[in-house]
Design a protein around this motif. Structure first.
Motif, PDB file in Angstrom:
ATOM      1  N   LEU A 154      -1.927 -55.331  29.021  1.00 33.95           N
ATOM      2  CA  LEU A 154      -1.143 -54.252  28.425  1.00 33.95           C
ATOM      3  C   LEU A 154      -1.442 -52.905  29.083  1.00 33.95           C
ATOM      4  N   LEU A 155      -2.697 -52.640  29.366  1.00 29.04           N
ATOM      5  CA  LEU A 155      -3.048 -51.367  30.002  1.00 29.04           C
ATOM      6  C   LEU A 155      -2.451 -51.276  31.405  1.00 29.04           C
ATOM      7  N   THR A 159       0.235 -48.563  32.695  1.00 32.71           N
ATOM      8  CA  THR A 159      -0.034 -47.715  33.861  1.00 32.71           C
ATOM      9  C   THR A 159       1.106 -47.782  34.863  1.00 32.71           C
ATOM     10  N   ILE A 160       1.643 -48.973  35.085  1.00 30.12           N
ATOM     11  CA  ILE A 160       2.749 -49.124  36.033  1.00 30.12           C
ATOM     12  C   ILE A 160       3.976 -48.345  35.553  1.00 30.12           C
ATOM     13  N   ALA A 222       2.183 -61.432  38.678  1.00 34.04           N
ATOM     14  CA  ALA A 222       3.279 -60.476  38.797  1.00 34.04           C
ATOM     15  C   ALA A 222       3.652 -59.980  37.399  1.00 34.04           C
ATOM     16  N   PRO A 223       3.870 -58.686  37.224  1.00 36.77           N
ATOM     17  CA  PRO A 223       4.177 -58.159  35.888  1.00 36.77           C
ATOM     18  C   PRO A 223       5.363 -58.839  35.216  1.00 36.77           C
ATOM     19  N   ASP A 243       7.895 -54.147  42.446  1.00 35.70           N
ATOM     20  CA  ASP A 243       7.061 -53.901  43.637  1.00 35.70           C
ATOM     21  C   ASP A 243       5.573 -54.121  43.385  1.00 35.70           C
ATOM     22  N   TRP A 244       5.217 -54.539  42.179  1.00 30.64           N
ATOM     23  CA  TRP A 244       3.808 -54.572  41.793  1.00 30.64           C
ATOM     24  C   TRP A 244       3.294 -55.996  41.579  1.00 30.64           C
TER      25      TRP A 244
END
Length: 251
Positions: A154-155, A159-160, A222-223, A243-244
């Motif tokens: 979750l953090l 942040t993303i 991957a998110p 992209d993350w």
């Protein structure tokens, strides 16, 4: 035998309840009729509960006996010397099933508590929709978390997203203009992404899969794997998270 003892205890409880009800009938004065009726109702409820427990217990005993008879016939037919009365031929004790059910109920309760906590934490970033047709709310309202797999991340997700938490999503540029006008009238800051003006971002799914597979399971994720995204908002969420990747440590 354990189940039979439970049945005997239930039967004893039934007999005790019936005896107590009869004694109340003899000892209760006429001027306490209301109190007597309340105690009689309570005794009848206890009797009903005992009967409800007795039925499943009898079914379980019958099932055990049937299974033991089947094992005995199988042992006789194969010539083996299995001991039918051994603990290995007995089904799991019913207390184990009760303990498992208790654990499941506790896990369900913890899940509900966790969901309420997450909802409370996200509430400031999830304002009500304006009522304007085509207003889909903030980006946070365009997906759901996969719980419990998303809980440790979750953090990282927060942040993303960063400053995009309050960005609103509109279906068209005209709807976005209406939202901006409403925001200016209310003197509240607002950013809007019109979906008809957004270009589809590059899909990095295949690249992310190669990276994830190059490390032990759980080291990289991957998110978008942590989210449930309706097809309508896939383009929006790819722009935010596409992209993350998230790693479990700096190495």
């Amino acid at each position: 035998p354990a189940l039979e003892r439970i049945i005997q205890q239930d039967t004893g409880a039934t007999t005790t309840t019936t005896t107590r009800k009869k004694k109340d009938d003899e000892d209760t004065p006429p001027d306490q009729e209301g109190h007597h009726k309340a105690r009689l109702d309570k005794a009848q409820k206890e009797l009903t509960q005992c009967k409800l427990r007795e039925g499943p217990a009898m079914d379980a005993v019958k099932a055990v006996r049937t299974r033991v008879e089947e094992l005995a016939r199988s042992a006789a037919g194969s010539g083996s010397q299995q001991h039918v009365g051994s603990s290995s031929s007995q089904p799991p004790h019913h207390h184990q099933l009760e303990a498992e059910e208790h654990r499941l109920q506790q896990a369900r309760h913890e899940l509900e508590v966790r969901n309420r906590e997450l909802t409370a934490r996200l509430a400031p970033f999830m304002p009500k929709r304006s009522g304007i047709v085509g207003d889909h709310g903030t980006i946070l309202q365009c997906f759901q978390l996969r719980y419990p797999s998303s809980a440790p991340y979750l953090l990282a997700l927060h942040t993303i997203m960063g400053g995009l938490l309050r960005v609103r999503v509109a279906d068209t540029t005209a709807t976005a203009s209406s939202l901006l006008a409403l925001s200016q009238a209310a003197k509240t800051p607002c950013r809007v992404w019109p979906m008809d003006r957004m270009q589809a971002p590059r899909d990095h799914t295949a690249t992310h899969a190669k990276v994830i597979n190059a490390y032990p399971q759980g080291k990289v994720i991957a998110p978008l794997q942590l989210l449930v995204v309706p097809p309508l908002f896939v383009c929006i969420l790819r722009r935010v998270f596409g992209d993350w990747v998230i790693t479990c440590d700096e190495e």
